[in-house]
Design an enzyme around this catalytic site. Structure first.
Site, PDB file in Angstrom:
ATOM      1  N   PRO A  17     -15.663  19.946  10.082  1.00 38.80           N
ATOM      2  CA  PRO A  17     -14.793  20.992  10.365  1.00 38.80           C
ATOM      3  C   PRO A  17     -13.443  20.389  10.537  1.00 38.80           C
ATOM      4  CG  PRO A  17     -16.935  20.672  11.763  1.00 38.80           C
ATOM      5  CD  PRO A  17     -16.548  19.587  11.112  1.00 38.80           C
ATOM      6  N   LEU A  19     -11.294  22.234  12.493  1.00 40.30           N
ATOM      7  CA  LEU A  19     -10.815  22.253  13.826  1.00 40.30           C
ATOM      8  C   LEU A  19     -11.891  21.556  14.624  1.00 40.30           C
ATOM      9  CD1 LEU A  19      -8.790  23.303  15.957  1.00 40.30           C
ATOM     10  CD2 LEU A  19     -10.407  25.359  16.186  1.00 40.30           C
ATOM     11  N   GLY A  20     -11.587  20.393  15.363  1.00 41.92           N
ATOM     12  CA  GLY A  20     -12.481  19.598  16.244  1.00 41.92           C
ATOM     13  C   GLY A  20     -11.875  19.690  17.701  1.00 41.92           C
ATOM     14  N   GLY A  22     -11.115  17.296  21.205  1.00 39.66           N
ATOM     15  CA  GLY A  22     -10.546  15.914  21.615  1.00 39.66           C
ATOM     16  C   GLY A  22     -10.944  15.679  22.943  1.00 39.66           C
ATOM     17  N   ASP A  47     -14.072  14.445  18.978  1.00 39.00           N
ATOM     18  CA  ASP A  47     -13.437  13.104  18.676  1.00 39.00           C
ATOM     19  C   ASP A  47     -13.202  12.312  19.990  1.00 39.00           C
ATOM     20  OD1 ASP A  47     -11.251  11.448  17.022  1.00 39.00           O
ATOM     21  OD2 ASP A  47     -10.294  12.101  18.826  1.00 39.00           O
ATOM     22  N   TYR A  52     -10.774   5.332  25.084  1.00 39.53           N
ATOM     23  CA  TYR A  52     -10.658   6.620  25.937  1.00 39.53           C
ATOM     24  C   TYR A  52     -11.725   6.218  27.583  1.00 39.53           C
ATOM     25  CZ  TYR A  52      -8.787   9.131  21.947  1.00 39.53           C
ATOM     26  OH  TYR A  52      -7.679   9.554  21.010  1.00 39.53           O
ATOM     27  N   LYS A  77     -13.422   5.677  17.702  1.00 33.48           N
ATOM     28  CA  LYS A  77     -12.517   4.639  17.005  1.00 33.48           C
ATOM     29  C   LYS A  77     -12.836   3.320  17.634  1.00 33.48           C
ATOM     30  CE  LYS A  77      -9.141   8.416  17.463  1.00 33.48           C
ATOM     31  NZ  LYS A  77     -10.008   9.099  18.682  1.00 33.48           N
TER      32      LYS A  77
END
Length: 299
Positions: A17, A19-20, A22, A47, A52, A77
């Site tokens: 997609p 558009l994700g 976050g 994401d 994070y 990540k």
């Protein structure tokens, strides 16, 4: 997949997609609720990142949503504290464990480490091995400049599928976008609606609140949309992926309601012209484990 989504095909053939959703700076408790809300509202790209501190909660939110795992693109990540020695393997497997999955769809290096670029290369080579093993379906980078991309591609075999960088109307990062396009890399925008300048006004001069810019408010009035929706549509119409973040159900829904209008070429150019050249986030040239000593706990 939802029928009104826009998808983009990466350079290895994987469709995701455009558009994700976050979760940067979302607290663990907010992450569970917001991810569940986003998925139930139609998002299919989530994401996150090891740094994070909410990968585990992303996994919980995914499972609570009731949406089948096969329909969801999970992106995470590797943080720079896990680039050297045998740490990339440990960091990657820890991401899978925290998310509660046996593969991720898209996995990125979170930052370059220009002063220790051999570590960056070693970490990326680990991602290449995980790609070959089928534990990740596409690999990429984040916050890489054209020079970083050149240095990486001089050594590795796999062109990154994605380069996730700061892009919004007040910082279009045009040089990076051009390099990405030339190399067949998808530019994916973090802080896509300019939140980095609204939330960090004390970090230098700042560029102000783009939601109040007359070009954006004028287009919002014309299309009956919010400023955020206009900006997200700008990203989609210019071929980028965008990752808006919110912990408020109404804004999560609003940010997804962007598939029923498009902007003209002149309108896209007018938004492009708002670029100030002011970066809101950190300069990737200055990132290393000494300037950013925080380490991810992979225990």
């Amino acid at each position: 997949m939802t029928t009104n989504q826009i998808t983009v095909t990466l350079n290895n053939g994987l469709a995701i997609p455009a558009l994700g959703f976050g979760v940067f700076q979302a607290s663990p408790e907010d992450t569970v609720t917001s991810v569940t809300t986003a998925l139930q509202g139609g998002y299919r790209l989530i994401d996150t990142a090891a740094s994070y501190g909410n990968e585990r909660e992303v996994g919980v939110g995914i499972r609570r949503s009731g949406i089948d795992r096969s329909e969801i693109v999970i992106e995470s990540k590797l943080w720079i504290s896990d680039y050297a020695d045998d740490k990339p393997e440990v960091g990657f497997e820890a991401s899978l464990r925290r998310l509660g999955v046996d593969y991720v769809d898209l996995y990125l290096l979170h930052q370059p480490t220009p002063a220790d670029f051999d570590d960056t290369i070693a970490a990326y080579q680990l991602l290449e091995r995980k790609l070959a093993e089928g534990k990740v379906h596409a690999i990429g980078v984040a916050n890489f400049s054209p020079d970083h991309l050149t240095r990486l591609l001089d050594t590795v075999d796999t062109v990154p599928a994605v380069n996730q960088v700061e892009v919004h109307p007040y910082f279009t990062n045009a040089t990076v976008q051009h390099a990405d396009t030339t190399l067949g890399i998808l530019t994916q925008a973090w802080s896509p609606i300019g939140g980095i300048h609204r939330y960090r006004p004390s970090d230098g001069a700042g560029a102000g609140n783009v939601f109040e810019n007359p070009v954006i408010t004028g287009l919002a009035a014309k299309y009956g949309k919010s400023p955020a929706q206009v900006i997200l549509r700008w990203h989609l119409d210019e071929g980028r992926s965008a990752l808006p973040k919110s912990t408020h159900a109404n804004r999560i829904a609003e940010n997804f309601d962007v598939f029923d209008f498009t902007l003209t070429s002149d309108e896209l150019a007018a938004i492009d012209a708002l670029d100030t050249g002011l970066r809101g986030g950190p300069d990737p040239e200055l990132l290393n484990t000494r300037t950013f000593p925080r380490a991810v706990d992979n225990s």
